[in-house]
Design an enzyme around this catalytic site. Structure first.
Site, PDB file in Angstrom:
ATOM      1  N   GLU A 178      -4.701  -0.713  -1.438  1.00 48.12           N
ATOM      2  CA  GLU A 178      -6.055  -0.831  -0.887  1.00 48.12           C
ATOM      3  C   GLU A 178      -6.961  -0.054  -1.832  1.00 48.12           C
ATOM      4  OE1 GLU A 178      -8.658  -0.162   3.195  1.00 48.12           O
ATOM      5  OE2 GLU A 178      -6.464   0.013   3.250  1.00 48.12           O
TER       6      GLU A 178
ATOM      7  N   CYS B 235      -2.361  -2.721   7.644  1.00 46.38           N
ATOM      8  CA  CYS B 235      -2.310  -3.587   6.463  1.00 46.38           C
ATOM      9  C   CYS B 235      -1.078  -4.478   6.415  1.00 46.38           C
ATOM     10  CB  CYS B 235      -2.407  -2.741   5.192  1.00 46.38           C
ATOM     11  SG  CYS B 235      -4.016  -1.925   5.034  1.00 46.38           S
TER      12      CYS B 235
ATOM     13  N   LYS C 119      -6.546  -4.736  -3.375  1.00 46.31           N
ATOM     14  CA  LYS C 119      -7.192  -5.505  -2.308  1.00 46.31           C
ATOM     15  C   LYS C 119      -8.294  -4.666  -1.658  1.00 46.31           C
ATOM     16  CE  LYS C 119      -3.591  -4.342   1.082  1.00 46.31           C
ATOM     17  NZ  LYS C 119      -4.414  -3.503   1.956  1.00 46.31           N
TER      18      LYS C 119
ATOM     19  N   ASP D 130       0.787  -1.248   0.000  1.00 44.58           N
ATOM     20  CA  ASP D 130       0.000   0.000   0.000  1.00 44.58           C
ATOM     21  C   ASP D 130       0.816   1.294   0.000  1.00 44.58           C
ATOM     22  OD1 ASP D 130      -1.944  -1.903   0.180  1.00 44.58           O
ATOM     23  OD2 ASP D 130      -2.856  -1.156   2.018  1.00 44.58           O
TER      24      ASP D 130
END
Length: 230
Positions: free
Chosen positions: A82, A172, A139, A34
């Site tokens: 993300e 994350c 994701k 991320d």
């Protein structure tokens, strides 16, 4: 005293906490979690939550060095973002409501709609842009395996060992490492290539990862990994 590099069959011993990490070159991939503009730059989602994004931006040079190392070795690299579908059908309403930000997921910020796939803010920061052939995973959750098919891709490559970098350490990154642990991967976190908006959260997360003999995985600075692979 354990040497900085020790061949154990096909493995390389990397100095780490809580004890040396046995890295298997032919089965190792880097995962960069991320490192997207929405979390690292002003005007993104992290900024909308009132966070000091400069803390995350500070690890970009180290993360770039780590990526360059894996590219030089020709080892697989995975980048995650993300990201949600434009219609937000993969984003639970509870997640949109959470945190009392100045802007919510899906709303328009300085870099487009926050955490929405394809928007400018959802792209990896310029200094870490994926190269052709590297895996890029969008994701919808905190962890990198849920609803992504990444486990199957890694299995197809014969990957059993994962080196982690990215943000944020306690959300994350940790979620992905715990998911990896449940799937049988041996995971190593590069501690100066990960960061949190809160220094105490990073410290606590690293302590949790290496606790009880490495219940989640191992942690080491980039310099020790570089020396072991030299």
């Amino acid at each position: 005293m354990i040497p900085a590099q020790m061949e154990v069959g096909s493995a390389i011993s990397v100095p780490a906490r809580p004890y040396p990490y046995a890295l298997v070159p032919a089965r190792t991939a880097l995962v960069v979690i991320d490192m997207q503009r929405d979390f690292i730059e002003r005007g993104g989602f992290g900024d909308s939550l009132g966070n000091d994004v400069s803390r995350l931006a500070a690890i970009v040079p180290t993360t770039a060095r780590l990526i360059a190392l894996f590219r030089k070795l020709g080892w697989p690299i995975v980048h995650t973002r993300e990201a949600h579908k434009p219609d937000l059908s993969d984003c639970p309403p509870s997640k949109i409501r959470r945190g009392n930000p100045s802007l919510h997921i899906g709303e328009v910020g300085a870099m487009g709609r926050l955490l929405v796939a394809g928007e400018p803010g959802n792209q990896i920061v310029p200094d870490l842009v994926p190269s052709n052939g590297e895996i890029v995973v969008d994701k919808p959750g905190k962890g990198m395996f849920w609803a992504t098919g990444l486990h199957e891709k890694l299995q197809a490559l014969g990957i059993t060992h994962l080196v982690f970098a990215g943000v944020t350490t306690e959300v994350c990154v940790q979620t992905s490492m715990r998911e990896a642990n449940d799937r049988g991967y041996e995971s190593l976190l590069i501690e100066d290539a990960t960061e949190s908006y809160f220094s105490q959260f990073k410290t606590a997360t690293i302590d949790m990862i290496v606790a009880q003999g490495g219940i989640v995985g191992w942690v080491t600075p980039l310099a020790d990994l570089e020396a072991a692979l030299a």
